[in-house]
Design an enzyme around this catalytic site. Sequence first.
Site, short mmCIF file in Angstrom:
data_model
loop_
_atom_site.label_atom_id
_atom_site.label_comp_id
_atom_site.label_asym_id
_atom_site.label_seq_id
_atom_site.Cartn_x
_atom_site.Cartn_y
_atom_site.Cartn_z
N GLY A 10 0.81 -1.21 0.00
CA GLY A 10 0.00 0.00 0.00
C GLY A 10 0.84 1.26 0.00
O GLY A 10 2.08 1.22 0.01
N ARG A 35 -0.10 -9.79 -3.27
CA ARG A 35 0.68 -9.76 -4.51
C ARG A 35 2.16 -9.93 -4.15
O ARG A 35 2.65 -9.30 -3.22
CB ARG A 35 0.48 -8.43 -5.25
CG ARG A 35 -0.96 -8.12 -5.59
CD ARG A 35 -1.06 -6.95 -6.57
NE ARG A 35 -0.30 -5.79 -6.15
CZ ARG A 35 -0.76 -4.85 -5.34
NH1 ARG A 35 -1.97 -4.96 -4.81
NH2 ARG A 35 -0.01 -3.80 -5.03
N LEU A 69 -2.61 -1.58 6.64
CA LEU A 69 -3.75 -1.98 5.83
C LEU A 69 -4.79 -0.87 5.77
O LEU A 69 -5.05 -0.19 6.76
CB LEU A 69 -4.40 -3.24 6.41
CG LEU A 69 -3.56 -4.52 6.34
CD1 LEU A 69 -4.18 -5.59 7.22
CD2 LEU A 69 -3.44 -5.00 4.90
N GLY A 70 -5.39 -0.72 4.60
CA GLY A 70 -6.45 0.28 4.47
C GLY A 70 -6.99 0.32 3.06
O GLY A 70 -6.24 0.15 2.09
N TYR A 121 -17.15 4.97 7.38
CA TYR A 121 -15.69 4.84 7.35
C TYR A 121 -15.07 5.13 8.71
O TYR A 121 -14.29 4.34 9.24
CB TYR A 121 -15.12 5.78 6.28
CG TYR A 121 -13.62 5.76 6.15
CD1 TYR A 121 -12.99 4.83 5.33
CD2 TYR A 121 -12.83 6.69 6.84
CE1 TYR A 121 -11.60 4.81 5.20
CE2 TYR A 121 -11.45 6.68 6.71
CZ TYR A 121 -10.84 5.75 5.89
OH TYR A 121 -9.46 5.73 5.78
N LYS A 125 -13.20 2.51 11.51
CA LYS A 125 -11.86 2.81 12.02
C LYS A 125 -11.87 2.91 13.55
O LYS A 125 -10.96 2.42 14.23
CB LYS A 125 -11.34 4.11 11.41
CG LYS A 125 -11.02 4.03 9.93
CD LYS A 125 -9.82 3.18 9.65
CE LYS A 125 -9.35 3.30 8.21
NZ LYS A 125 -8.18 2.45 7.91
N LEU A 148 -4.13 10.99 2.41
CA LEU A 148 -2.75 10.62 2.14
C LEU A 148 -2.33 11.06 0.74
O LEU A 148 -3.05 10.82 -0.23
CB LEU A 148 -2.56 9.11 2.29
CG LEU A 148 -2.66 8.56 3.70
CD1 LEU A 148 -2.75 7.04 3.67
CD2 LEU A 148 -1.47 9.02 4.54
N ARG A 156 -7.01 6.80 -6.96
CA ARG A 156 -8.37 6.98 -6.49
C ARG A 156 -8.84 8.34 -6.96
O ARG A 156 -8.33 9.38 -6.52
CB ARG A 156 -8.43 6.90 -4.96
CG ARG A 156 -8.01 5.53 -4.41
CD ARG A 156 -7.94 5.55 -2.89
NE ARG A 156 -7.56 4.26 -2.34
CZ ARG A 156 -7.32 4.03 -1.05
NH1 ARG A 156 -7.42 5.03 -0.18
NH2 ARG A 156 -6.99 2.82 -0.63
#
Length: 209
Positions: A10, A35, A69-70, A121, A125, A148, A156
């Site tokens: 990520g 992956r 992770l996210g 969301y 969290k 970010l 995105r």
Amino acid sequence: MRVLITGATGLVGQHLLRLLIDDPRVSEIVAPTRRKLPEMNKVTNLVEADLTDVLGPLQTPLDIVFCCLGTTRREAGSKAAFIHVDYALVVDTAIAGQRLGAKHLLVVSAHGANMHSPFFYNRVKGEMENALQKQGWPRLTLIRPSLLLGERENSRAGESLMAPLFRLLPGNWRAVAARDVAAVMLREAFAPARQEVTVIESSAIPHAR
């Protein structure tokens, strides 16, 4: 030290993985991914479609756990898939780390994380953070970045549109670079313990020079 990192492919995880490889204090990096990673020094890459299938049988003794992770609901495809990544896999990472002897867990959460939030969301969290705190870690570091910034393999669209605005916002709303979040995670991993639970808000993430 031996460390575990989930989310190494990520935006934050890629930066953190490079920092861990270059850090002489780190002797081994266990990096389960969906992956396959390129061959890298010190990195043991275990590849499975679902990280839970790797974390359960893992036997490597650990000192520190990093979880980067996210995803987003749109990227995940459904609410259930989002919860699996941003809640279940994070909790599974923590459980594996505790089982293997780790004493410090560092997790990328999000600005606005609150288990009572009306926003899906932020609520997930917050529920994730609450679950981790209930595990009783000797040290738990929660990092709550705003939007970010950085180059993603799969961009995105929403984030690309909002990035110019979020760069200008004040305080905890201001966007932060993924590399700066990674740098804070590494710094905190080896900093002297101040308290059992440390929460680093977005405005407290320093910008690299």
